[in-house]
Design an enzyme around this catalytic site. Sequence first.
Site, PDB file in Angstrom:
ATOM      1  N   GLU A   1      19.029 -33.427  12.050  1.00 21.25           N
ATOM      2  CA  GLU A   1      19.590 -33.353  13.246  1.00 21.25           C
ATOM      3  C   GLU A   1      18.569 -33.038  14.233  1.00 21.25           C
ATOM      4  O   GLU A   1      17.646 -32.450  14.218  1.00 21.25           O
ATOM      5  CB  GLU A   1      20.447 -31.763  13.000  1.00 21.25           C
TER       6      GLU A   1
ATOM      7  N   GLU B   1      28.082 -39.055   9.513  1.00 26.20           N
ATOM      8  CA  GLU B   1      29.276 -39.385  10.352  1.00 26.20           C
ATOM      9  C   GLU B   1      28.925 -39.771  11.874  1.00 26.20           C
ATOM     10  O   GLU B   1      28.595 -39.104  12.728  1.00 26.20           O
ATOM     11  CB  GLU B   1      30.141 -37.956  10.607  1.00 26.20           C
TER      12      GLU B   1
ATOM     13  N   GLU C   1      27.572 -45.741  21.315  1.00 27.90           N
ATOM     14  CA  GLU C   1      26.446 -44.617  21.093  1.00 27.90           C
ATOM     15  C   GLU C   1      25.457 -45.285  20.070  1.00 27.90           C
ATOM     16  O   GLU C   1      24.274 -44.895  20.191  1.00 27.90           O
ATOM     17  CB  GLU C   1      26.923 -43.420  20.208  1.00 27.90           C
TER      18      GLU C   1
END
Length: 436
Positions: free
Chosen positions: A171, A214, A223
């Site tokens: 992340e 996801e 995006e």
Amino acid sequence: MFKKVDDSIRMHQEDEDYTNPPEEFIGLSDFTSCGSDQLSFRAGDRLLVHTKTSADWWWAELGGLCGYVPSSYLKQDVEDSYLKQGVEEDTSEETSEDPWQDEEYFGSYGTLRLQLEMLSDRARTETYRQVILTNSAPLRGKVVMDLGCGTGVISLFCARLAQPKAVYAVEASSIAEHTETLVRQNGCEEVVTVFQGRAEELELPGTVDILISEWMGNCLLFEFMVESVLQARDRWLREGGMMWPSGASLCLVPCQALDYYTERMGFWEQPYGLDFTALQSLAQSEFFSRPRFSHLLQPEDCLATPCDVITLDMLTLHVTDLEKLRGQFTFIVEKAGTFHGFTSWFRVQFQSLERDKTTLELDTGPYSEPTHWKQTLFMLDGPISLLGGETVSGIILLHRNPVWRRHMTVTIQWRISSTEETGNCMASILYLLGVN
Ligand SMILES: N=C(N)NC/C=C/[C@H]1O[C@@H](n2cnc3c(N)ncnc32)[C@H](O)[C@@H]1O
């Protein structure tokens, strides 16, 4: 989600306004026309812009030819850096020059608001939980990468519902600082390791058997996080490994949108008994010249059976394929109604780890449980009455923006052809919609 650089649909402007002197702009990148009223040019060409017909599509001239050009491909020949159309004025050097707008992008995903929105999306989150649950046996002893793990919910599903050897939870946003705590609080620290940083820049302990992510945005690709997923696949997924999602489709349908049309256009007919129709062309440009990302299409407003216009295989798709994607469609209008526009959404598939076991699917369309993506509505220049039986056929083009790498232009070229029983000639109408 992530704030959008001015996404808009180029509209047909009947009356060109030539009162302002043309301005000279320089092509930032090659642009190839995909319609009879667009103008091709190459990087470095000097174009004369006569009319800025909408935020993103301008009427320009080059070498004696005129046509619509995308403003995001142009810059003025001025000394200081030219801010792109639609990006707000910003003093920080970073925002105006980072084509990925990562500071803004990861900044927004560092907020609980967005993480809450995704976690609260039951259809989305439950689908990923079901994928892990139904594959818990073959997941035993495997190494999993969860790309863009956010709060780590998918990684925790893996550790709690199956017995993988290791889960690499990757992340880039600041939420990762909290993900470590959540992993420990849920007793998964033996299995789940959090890596804070961009997947493209991280070193992992080794290859993985499954890459789960996801990554989907509005219209599936907005995006362009999908590029990060493909880069990670090529670098970390072992030969014969599994991509989850394994496949993705962009869906389209011609539709009615009477409520939206009435609310934004019909309103000006007679507010408080007054005639405000003079504002309707402004309403057209302001409200219908950008995709409506928060549209909830009612099944009864579908004028035909929806179809997949673009299908992606996540094992074979290449980053270079993302520059230009093209799909075709032919809809048979199934009922009388008013054709206000097209609505799009996506479906993603999760192939089972076990041969000939069920493939699971997340469908974000009007016949499924609503998700936080909702659907995307592209309004036409004006509504068209249909009797039923007509054919709406054409092509859809997704052109990735060569400068702003998280954005794309969607152009839908279509025609309505209806032949009377008496064999009258084909009546066809050709419209061009472009979305930046
Ligand atoms: N739009 C929806 N629904 N899902 C998008 C999901 C985006 C999440 O993935 C993270 N992410 C995106 N790209 C990367 C990357 N290259 N490396 C690491 N983390 C990344 C974002 O910070 C969000 O938490």
